[in-house]
Write a protein that holds these residues in place. Structure first.
Motif, PDB file in Angstrom:
ATOM      1  N   PRO A  16       0.790  -1.189  -0.176  1.00 38.96           N
ATOM      2  CA  PRO A  16       0.178  -0.169   0.008  1.00 38.96           C
ATOM      3  C   PRO A  16       0.937   1.275   0.058  1.00 38.96           C
ATOM      4  CG  PRO A  16      -0.021  -1.001   2.253  1.00 38.96           C
ATOM      5  CD  PRO A  16       0.517  -1.884   1.256  1.00 38.96           C
ATOM      6  N   TRP A  17       1.920   1.145   0.397  1.00 37.46           N
ATOM      7  CA  TRP A  17       2.984   2.239   0.506  1.00 37.46           C
ATOM      8  C   TRP A  17       3.886   2.863  -0.817  1.00 37.46           C
ATOM      9  CZ3 TRP A  17       3.945  -2.291   2.859  1.00 37.46           C
ATOM     10  CH2 TRP A  17       5.029  -2.896   2.416  1.00 37.46           C
ATOM     11  N   LEU A  18       3.363   1.779  -1.837  1.00 37.29           N
ATOM     12  CA  LEU A  18       4.034   2.152  -3.094  1.00 37.29           C
ATOM     13  C   LEU A  18       2.919   2.819  -4.105  1.00 37.29           C
ATOM     14  CD1 LEU A  18       5.835  -1.339  -4.088  1.00 37.29           C
ATOM     15  CD2 LEU A  18       6.732   0.855  -3.086  1.00 37.29           C
TER      16      LEU A  18
ATOM     17  N   GLY B 139      -6.130   2.898 -17.939  1.00 41.59           N
ATOM     18  CA  GLY B 139      -7.077   4.071 -17.338  1.00 41.59           C
ATOM     19  C   GLY B 139      -6.391   4.526 -16.361  1.00 41.59           C
ATOM     20  N   LEU B 140      -5.121   4.336 -15.793  1.00 42.45           N
ATOM     21  CA  LEU B 140      -4.537   4.819 -14.659  1.00 42.45           C
ATOM     22  C   LEU B 140      -3.359   6.033 -14.896  1.00 42.45           C
ATOM     23  CD1 LEU B 140      -4.090   1.643 -12.472  1.00 42.45           C
ATOM     24  CD2 LEU B 140      -5.816   3.551 -12.296  1.00 42.45           C
ATOM     25  N   ALA B 141      -3.173   6.505 -16.150  1.00 46.16           N
ATOM     26  CA  ALA B 141      -2.166   7.348 -16.421  1.00 46.16           C
ATOM     27  C   ALA B 141      -2.037   8.361 -15.407  1.00 46.16           C
ATOM     28  CB  ALA B 141      -2.408   8.026 -17.864  1.00 46.16           C
ATOM     29  N   ASP B 142      -3.172   8.949 -14.977  1.00 47.09           N
ATOM     30  CA  ASP B 142      -3.033  10.290 -14.019  1.00 47.09           C
ATOM     31  C   ASP B 142      -3.025   9.797 -12.904  1.00 47.09           C
ATOM     32  OD1 ASP B 142      -5.796   9.066 -14.128  1.00 47.09           O
ATOM     33  OD2 ASP B 142      -6.647  11.064 -14.075  1.00 47.09           O
ATOM     34  N   ARG B 143      -3.034   8.590 -12.300  1.00 51.99           N
ATOM     35  CA  ARG B 143      -2.794   8.142 -10.983  1.00 51.99           C
ATOM     36  C   ARG B 143      -1.551   7.564 -10.838  1.00 51.99           C
ATOM     37  NH1 ARG B 143      -7.516   8.458  -8.389  1.00 51.99           N
ATOM     38  NH2 ARG B 143      -6.356   8.185  -6.463  1.00 51.99           N
TER      39      ARG B 143
ATOM     40  N   ARG C  30      -0.211   6.543  -4.258  1.00 50.51           N
ATOM     41  CA  ARG C  30      -0.032   5.494  -3.473  1.00 50.51           C
ATOM     42  C   ARG C  30      -1.337   4.375  -3.631  1.00 50.51           C
ATOM     43  NH1 ARG C  30       3.064   7.118   2.242  1.00 50.51           N
ATOM     44  NH2 ARG C  30       4.855   7.923   1.128  1.00 50.51           N
ATOM     45  N   VAL C  31      -0.952   3.079  -3.792  1.00 51.95           N
ATOM     46  CA  VAL C  31      -1.835   2.117  -3.785  1.00 51.95           C
ATOM     47  C   VAL C  31      -2.804   2.208  -2.646  1.00 51.95           C
ATOM     48  CG1 VAL C  31      -2.195  -0.483  -3.822  1.00 51.95           C
ATOM     49  CG2 VAL C  31      -0.448   0.614  -5.128  1.00 51.95           C
ATOM     50  N   ASN C  32      -2.647   2.559  -1.305  1.00 47.99           N
ATOM     51  CA  ASN C  32      -3.589   2.404  -0.303  1.00 47.99           C
ATOM     52  C   ASN C  32      -4.810   3.502  -0.578  1.00 47.99           C
ATOM     53  OD1 ASN C  32      -2.370   5.282   0.063  1.00 47.99           O
ATOM     54  ND2 ASN C  32      -1.628   4.532   2.239  1.00 47.99           N
TER      55      ASN C  32
END
Length: 321
Positions: A105-107, A137-141, A145-147
């Motif tokens: 989750p911290w990555l 669909g995650l280009a802007d994210r 962090r995954v959490n």
């Protein structure tokens, strides 16, 4: 002399078609007294999309884990992209999205991809990794962090991980389980784009409608065994004709029944068309019905759905036991 023989062998092998992306034969697995998989055999061709279907507990995930070397089979053989499944090198060009997974989750999303590229010992430039995130669909994210990701966003990240190392075979275990309708449509388009690029896909999904839209062939498991397999055309080959009729007399009903298996509900009739129909069956039937004084209000061609076929196969298997 040896060089000449070697060149001749290479030429012979070079002229052969590529081996299937997946080949398995006689896979068996027991957990204690329970037989989870019993003699499963099938193939996935290069650039082919094959759906793995069946009820909960049918053995689908166990089969996938045996294919990928995560579970050792009690019996049977596996080849991935032409290499024995027991050889770790066979999985170098395989992308995998498990049904249940969790990332640190911290990555950030970009860091998760970078970690998996290193674990795969692949050489994937940073720009290509960013493209993998954009593809889902995650280009802007990428830097988030995954959490902070929803279940659907984590599912999209899992897809990016499965695709980032340029796989020739992608195994997707319930890839749309946490996605909304738009996300499911995105996955469908993604699978079709992989197929267009010659990438083989093995898809395990409970969403039968999605399987019907993207798969070339289907393998149906029940209680650890292959209950049926084949192309969608083979499994769904039964065509139907649905009619809404008025003033149906005994002679007209007999004419309908002579065409094929007949089901009636009020003024609605469903007739199974013969497999050898050359296109003349329906016009001839309508002409005869009108000649018998029947009022034809509606004629609708139809085909048995994959869900209906699946339920029919599973019920038949249950009756046989």
């Amino acid at each position: 002399m040896e060089d000449t023989a070697l060149q001749a062998a290479e030429q012979l092998l070079g002229g052969l078609p590529p081996s299937p992306a997946v080949w398995c034969s006689g896979l068996r697995k027991r957990y204690g007294r329970r037989t989870a998989v019993d003699g499963v055999s099938f193939t996935v061709g290069r650039g082919e999309v094959v759906g793995l279907l069946g009820p909960n507990g049918a053995g689908k995930t166990s089969v996938i884990k045996m294919l990928l070397g995560l579970v050792r089979p009690d019996a049977g053989e596996v080849l991935l992209l032409g290499r024995p499944g027991r050889d770790p090198a066979s999985r170098e060009r395989v992308g995998y999205l498990p049904e249940l997974f969790r990332y640190q989750p911290w990555l950030s999303a970009a860091e998760v991809l970078a970690v998996h590229v290193r674990l795969a010992r692949a050489s994937v430039p940073a720009e290509e990794q960013r493209q993998a995130l954009a593809l889902v669909g995650l280009a802007d994210r990428a830097g988030d962090r995954v959490n902070g990701f929803s279940k659907g966003m984590q599912q999209r990240l899992g897809l990016a991980v499965a695709l980032v190392a340029r796989p020739e075979l992608v195994v997707l275990d319930e890839p749309t389980s946490a996605l909304d309708p738009l996300g499911r449509a995105d996955v469908r388009d993604l699978v079709l784009s992989l197929k267009a690029r010659g990438v083989a896909v093995l898809l395990n999904s409970h969403l039968i409608g999605e399987v019907e839209r993207v798969c070339d062939r289907v393998v149906i498991l029940d209680k650890g065994r292959v209950a049926a397999s084949g192309s969608l055309a083979e499994l769904l080959g039964q065509r139907e004709l649905r009619l809404r009729l008025g003033a149906v007399n005994a002679a007209a009903e007999a004419r309908l029944a002579a065409t094929g298996s007949l089901h009636r509900s009020g003024d609605e009739f469903t007739v199974v068309l013969p497999a050898e129909d050359d296109g003349s069956t329906v016009p001839g039937l309508i002409t005869d019905l009108v000649g018998l004084g029947v009022q034809v209000h509606a004629v609708e061609p139809g085909r048995i759905s994959l869900e209906e076929r699946l339920l029919g196969i599973l019920r038949h298997e249950e009756e046989q036991r």
